[in-house]
Design a protein around this motif. Structure first.
Motif, PDB file in Angstrom:
ATOM      1  N   LYS A  51      -3.386 119.025  20.248  1.00  0.00           N
ATOM      2  CA  LYS A  51      -3.005 120.175  19.252  1.00  0.00           C
ATOM      3  C   LYS A  51      -1.350 120.081  18.774  1.00  0.00           C
ATOM      4  N   PRO A  52      -1.072 119.953  17.601  1.00  0.00           N
ATOM      5  CA  PRO A  52       0.442 119.819  17.096  1.00  0.00           C
ATOM      6  C   PRO A  52       1.001 120.986  17.800  1.00  0.00           C
ATOM      7  N   ARG A  53       2.173 120.657  18.016  1.00  0.00           N
ATOM      8  CA  ARG A  53       3.179 121.722  18.557  1.00  0.00           C
ATOM      9  C   ARG A  53       3.733 122.782  17.261  1.00  0.00           C
ATOM     10  N   VAL A  54       3.552 124.023  17.846  1.00  0.00           N
ATOM     11  CA  VAL A  54       4.000 125.012  16.904  1.00  0.00           C
ATOM     12  C   VAL A  54       5.550 125.108  16.605  1.00  0.00           C
ATOM     13  N   GLY A  55       5.926 125.475  15.382  1.00  0.00           N
ATOM     14  CA  GLY A  55       7.245 125.093  15.063  1.00  0.00           C
ATOM     15  C   GLY A  55       7.965 126.577  15.943  1.00  0.00           C
ATOM     16  N   ALA A  56       9.295 126.562  15.974  1.00  0.00           N
ATOM     17  CA  ALA A  56      10.041 127.584  16.671  1.00  0.00           C
ATOM     18  C   ALA A  56       9.972 128.999  15.765  1.00  0.00           C
ATOM     19  N   GLY A  57       9.487 128.807  14.571  1.00  0.00           N
ATOM     20  CA  GLY A  57       9.410 130.033  13.770  1.00  0.00           C
ATOM     21  C   GLY A  57      10.770 130.298  13.229  1.00  0.00           C
ATOM     22  N   ARG A  58      10.881 131.119  11.947  1.00  0.00           N
ATOM     23  CA  ARG A  58      11.643 131.306  11.262  1.00  0.00           C
ATOM     24  C   ARG A  58      12.679 132.545  11.852  1.00  0.00           C
ATOM     25  N   ASP A  59      13.879 132.223  11.387  1.00  0.00           N
ATOM     26  CA  ASP A  59      14.823 133.142  12.330  1.00  0.00           C
ATOM     27  C   ASP A  59      15.825 133.915  11.366  1.00  0.00           C
ATOM     28  N   ARG A  60      15.424 134.254  10.246  1.00  0.00           N
ATOM     29  CA  ARG A  60      16.266 134.811   9.316  1.00  0.00           C
ATOM     30  C   ARG A  60      16.714 136.211   9.538  1.00  0.00           C
ATOM     31  N   ARG A  61      17.847 136.629   9.906  1.00  0.00           N
ATOM     32  CA  ARG A  61      18.358 137.989   9.989  1.00  0.00           C
ATOM     33  C   ARG A  61      18.825 138.678   8.773  1.00  0.00           C
ATOM     34  N   GLU A  91      13.182 149.778   9.935  1.00  0.00           N
ATOM     35  CA  GLU A  91      13.186 150.661  10.945  1.00  0.00           C
ATOM     36  C   GLU A  91      11.793 150.391  11.956  1.00  0.00           C
ATOM     37  N   THR A  92      10.785 150.086  11.388  1.00  0.00           N
ATOM     38  CA  THR A  92       9.602 150.126  12.408  1.00  0.00           C
ATOM     39  C   THR A  92       9.140 148.524  12.858  1.00  0.00           C
ATOM     40  N   GLY A  93       9.395 147.774  12.068  1.00  0.00           N
ATOM     41  CA  GLY A  93       8.760 146.391  12.079  1.00  0.00           C
ATOM     42  C   GLY A  93       7.458 146.085  11.673  1.00  0.00           C
ATOM     43  N   PHE A 187      10.134 139.292   2.670  1.00  0.00           N
ATOM     44  CA  PHE A 187       9.876 140.659   3.211  1.00  0.00           C
ATOM     45  C   PHE A 187       9.731 140.436   4.879  1.00  0.00           C
ATOM     46  N   HIS A 188       8.902 139.668   5.095  1.00  0.00           N
ATOM     47  CA  HIS A 188       8.547 139.528   6.710  1.00  0.00           C
ATOM     48  C   HIS A 188       9.686 139.326   7.501  1.00  0.00           C
ATOM     49  N   ASP A 189      10.980 138.938   6.803  1.00  0.00           N
ATOM     50  CA  ASP A 189      12.055 138.643   7.600  1.00  0.00           C
ATOM     51  C   ASP A 189      12.671 140.022   7.939  1.00  0.00           C
ATOM     52  N   LEU A 190      12.127 141.177   7.372  1.00  0.00           N
ATOM     53  CA  LEU A 190      12.455 142.568   7.748  1.00  0.00           C
ATOM     54  C   LEU A 190      11.838 143.076   9.143  1.00  0.00           C
ATOM     55  N   ARG A 191      10.819 142.526   9.368  1.00  0.00           N
ATOM     56  CA  ARG A 191       9.937 142.595  10.548  1.00  0.00           C
ATOM     57  C   ARG A 191      10.661 141.846  11.858  1.00  0.00           C
ATOM     58  N   HIS A 192      11.212 140.722  11.546  1.00  0.00           N
ATOM     59  CA  HIS A 192      12.040 140.082  12.628  1.00  0.00           C
ATOM     60  C   HIS A 192      13.142 140.777  12.673  1.00  0.00           C
ATOM     61  N   ILE A 211       5.463 148.473  20.331  1.00  0.00           N
ATOM     62  CA  ILE A 211       5.725 148.819  18.732  1.00  0.00           C
ATOM     63  C   ILE A 211       5.512 148.017  17.825  1.00  0.00           C
ATOM     64  N   SER A 212       5.706 146.542  18.048  1.00  0.00           N
ATOM     65  CA  SER A 212       5.570 145.613  16.924  1.00  0.00           C
ATOM     66  C   SER A 212       4.029 145.022  17.048  1.00  0.00           C
ATOM     67  N   GLY A 213       3.323 145.173  18.103  1.00  0.00           N
ATOM     68  CA  GLY A 213       2.075 144.603  17.693  1.00  0.00           C
ATOM     69  C   GLY A 213       1.788 143.203  18.286  1.00  0.00           C
ATOM     70  N   HIS A 214       2.912 142.405  18.854  1.00  0.00           N
ATOM     71  CA  HIS A 214       2.879 141.152  19.388  1.00  0.00           C
ATOM     72  C   HIS A 214       2.047 141.215  20.565  1.00  0.00           C
ATOM     73  N   LYS A 215       1.024 140.312  20.736  1.00  0.00           N
ATOM     74  CA  LYS A 215      -0.076 140.498  21.757  1.00  0.00           C
ATOM     75  C   LYS A 215       0.361 139.613  22.904  1.00  0.00           C
ATOM     76  N   SER A 216       1.037 138.820  22.834  1.00  0.00           N
ATOM     77  CA  SER A 216       1.664 137.676  23.762  1.00  0.00           C
ATOM     78  C   SER A 216       3.017 137.933  24.084  1.00  0.00           C
ATOM     79  N   MET A 217       3.269 138.151  25.281  1.00  0.00           N
ATOM     80  CA  MET A 217       5.060 138.024  25.562  1.00  0.00           C
ATOM     81  C   MET A 217       5.504 136.716  25.334  1.00  0.00           C
ATOM     82  N   GLN A 218       4.759 135.842  25.044  1.00  0.00           N
ATOM     83  CA  GLN A 218       5.150 134.322  24.550  1.00  0.00           C
ATOM     84  C   GLN A 218       5.848 134.389  23.121  1.00  0.00           C
TER      85      GLN A 218
END
Length: 240
Positions: A51-61, A91-93, A187-192, A211-218
């Protein structure tokens, strides 16, 4: 090499170019086909693919200047729903679809909660509402343009069938960002941004996940550096 083996090798080469989530879905489908449907496949062709490695993800504040400019522009915007949606996201993510899909019955302003029944992770969750989020939702619920019988918190114009569907704000959002010179903000950056603020406020991983609904601590590991920076500030306050 037999015909079946050659076909399998060719399929594996094609699958190797797929994205991680596509591989996971395909692997599940092949497993179901072999075990449950008994379609006669000799093996799961995805099982041995690296499996290819998953990227670190967008980190826009969202910067304080951007938030101030957006808030000012949204206050003047012709449709106040866009401003309410923006504030609720920060306010909610909550994801954009979770916000626009809200029904009146899902929001309890007295208890300051929003109950989400359909989410991206397929799990229902209850989102606590800050005072600013409550204020935005109250404005949306008391919207004088709401027609009788419309149960959507954020509604669009009636379709040909006369029904109102969730407000589609994407075009207005893009145009507004372009006018302000911050087109790179999604718009998704607002969740971050919201999740980052929860972490910075000292919420635990379990609390943030609830609160956010992230299923994994990872999935929350990308915010670990925020805790480290906070610990440095604490050390400075204690003179260490």
């Amino acid at each position: 090499m037999g015909a079946e083996s050659r076909a399998l090798a060719e399929l594996q080469m094609r699958l190797q170019r797929s994205l991680p989530f596509e591989l996971a879905l395909l692997s599940h489908l092949f497993t179901m086909a072999i075990k449950e449907w008994q379609l006669g496949l000799i093996q799961n062709p995805v099982a041995n693919i690296r499996k290819p490695r998953v990227g670190a993800g967008r980190d826009r504040r969202l910067t304080s200047d951007e938030e101030r400019e957006l808030t000012a522009a949204l206050t003047k915007y012709s449709n106040p729903m866009l401003g309410w949606i923006f504030r609720i996201a920060v306010e909610t993510g909550m994801r954009s679809a979770e916000i626009t899909g809200l029904k009146l019955r899902q929001v309890d302003l007295d208890r300051r909660i929003a109950r989400l029944t359909q989410t991206k992770s397929d799990g229902a969750r209850t989102v606590p509402l800050s005072k600013a989020a409550v204020e935005a939702l109250r404005g949306a619920i008391e919207n004088p343009t709401r027609q009788k019988g419309c149960d959507l918190v954020f509604f669009g114009e009636p379709g040909r069938d006369g029904k109102r569907r969730p407000y589609n704000f994407n075009k207005a959002w893009i145009e507004l960002k372009k006018e302000l010179g911050i087109a790179d903000l999604r718009f998704h950056d607002l969740r971050h941004e919201a999740v980052s603020r929860f972490v910075e406020a000292g919420f635990s991983d379990q609390e943030v996940s609830a609160i956010s609904g992230h299923k994994s601590m990872q999935m929350l590991k990308r915010y670990t550096h925020l805790r480290a920076e906070d610990l440095v500030k604490r050390l400075d306050r204690e003179g260490r």
